[in-house]
Scaffold this active site. Structure first.
Site, PDB file in Angstrom:
ATOM      1  N   TYR A 293       9.877  27.650   3.896  1.00  0.00           N
ATOM      2  CA  TYR A 293      10.996  28.230   3.848  1.00  0.00           C
ATOM      3  C   TYR A 293      11.496  28.704   2.300  1.00  0.00           C
ATOM      4  CZ  TYR A 293      11.323  26.333   8.613  1.00  0.00           C
ATOM      5  OH  TYR A 293      10.823  25.665   9.658  1.00  0.00           O
TER       6      TYR A 293
ATOM      7  N   HIS B  43       3.257  21.505  10.120  1.00  0.00           N
ATOM      8  CA  HIS B  43       3.889  22.813  10.318  1.00  0.00           C
ATOM      9  C   HIS B  43       2.924  23.849  10.711  1.00  0.00           C
ATOM     10  CE1 HIS B  43       7.067  25.529   8.453  1.00  0.00           C
ATOM     11  NE2 HIS B  43       7.056  25.591   9.904  1.00  0.00           N
TER      12      HIS B  43
END
Length: 343
Positions: free
Chosen positions: A69, A153
């Site tokens: 992010y 992830h």
């Protein structure tokens, strides 16, 4: 709090549950910190900090981030605010699988969805060393000595390395007490189901596959979690924006929504508003109908968006609304729905 059960909460606080059979608590609403790193559009430092503070003031005590992010910006911004709080009073999760390598070639990160400079390059790494390096780098950016939950992830294209190397590395970290809980986070349910059936994860984060619009995770993922006493954290309850405000140009799975999907979302809005309930409220509350759902992550880029999300979560949703959705064929009869009160 009991494992997997609802914990006691002070007046005005958000309900909390523990993940799986462990002792890691998460509030019913968690803050997903991708947006404060400039997802889709730029967010300033002060605006990002205000969003995190608003979540804290509203009773949110679960915060989720990732190196991906904003090339670490989310972790730095989140850590700056949480560093002013009692570390034992909140739960923090981050992710591994992408290692950030410094890059001085200039340009921006819009190709990956973030409005910011390309200060690093992402590199997939699901090796044992990659997992450990990623976590160490995250701790530095977060400015903390520990995270509570670590998730693999998006291992979609790295399934075997994820199971053969990355998962054992997480299990080792948990056994050593470096982290308290482990799992995986993805935008699909098939591989997450395999994590539930073939490993000893505490929880999985499923984004976009268990929403008011679609319930693919109900076929195998959620039953597997329930049978094994594991928890599911639900992300993407607005399907990347569509269920927050259905309109031409709204995004679904991070791209413009196809016409048929947009029309279904518009029908859902009409049906919920007929009961005096905003669509985003119904979308936020819907996942809690399944007992294996421990928390719903909400992405917000401003304090106002955070406050709205919490207000919608707390607002009333009559049982007749769910009955109406079933009557119109917008919700299958075998899909569990919330039954009164808060989640």
């Amino acid at each position: 709090m009991t494992a997997g059960g609802t914990g006691s909460a002070a007046a005005g606080a958000l309900p909390a549950r523990t993940l799986g059979r462990g002792r890691v608590p998460v509030t019913a609403l968690g803050l997903g910190a991708a947006a404060i790193a400039g997802l889709y559009e730029e967010v300033g430092d002060d605006e990002a900090a205000a969003a995190v503070e608003a979540a804290w003031d509203a009773g949110v005590r679960y915060f989720d981030t990732a190196p991906h992010y904003g090339l670490g910006l989310s972790e730095r911004r989140l850590g700056a605010v949480l560093g002013t709080k009692d570390r034992d009073s909140y739960t923090l999760s981050t992710k591994v699988g992408r290692v950030l390598d410094p890059y001085d070639g200039g340009g921006d990160d819009l190709a990956h969805g973030f409005a910011g400079p390309a200060t690093h390059r992402r590199r997939w790494d699901f090796s044992r060393d990659g997992v450990r390096r990623s976590l160490e780098d995250s701790l530095t950016r977060l400015g903390t000595d520990r995270v509570d939950l670590v998730l693999l992830h998006d291992p979609d294209g790295h399934e075997e390395p994820a199971f053969r190397e990355a998962y054992p590395a997480l299990e080792e970290l948990r056994s050593q007490g470096v982290v308290r809980a482990i799992g995986a986070g993805m935008n699909q349910s098939r591989m997450l189901t395999r994590f539930l059936t073939d490993t000893d994860v505490d929880a999985v984060l499923c984004a976009g596959r268990y929403t008011l619009l679609e319930q693919g995770a109900l076929e195998a993922l959620l039953p597997a979690a329930g049978a094994r006493g594991r928890s599911v954290i639900v992300g993407g309850v607005f399907n990347s924006g569509l269920l927050a405000a259905p309109a031409p140009g709204a995004t679904y799975d991070y791209a413009p929504a196809p016409g048929e999907v947009l029309r279904r979302a518009e029908r859902l809005r009409e049906a919920t508003e007929a009961h005096g309930v905003p669509l985003r409220r119904a979308a936020l509350r819907f996942p809690f109908g399944h007992p294996s759902v421990a928390s719903v992550l909400v992405g917000a880029r401003s304090a106002d968006q955070v406050r709205d999300a919490v207000a919608q979560y707390r607002g009333p949703v009559p049982g007749a609304l769910w009955d109406g959705l079933r009557a119109q064929g917008l919700l299958s009869g075998d899909v569990p729905v919330p039954t009164g009160g808060e989640a």
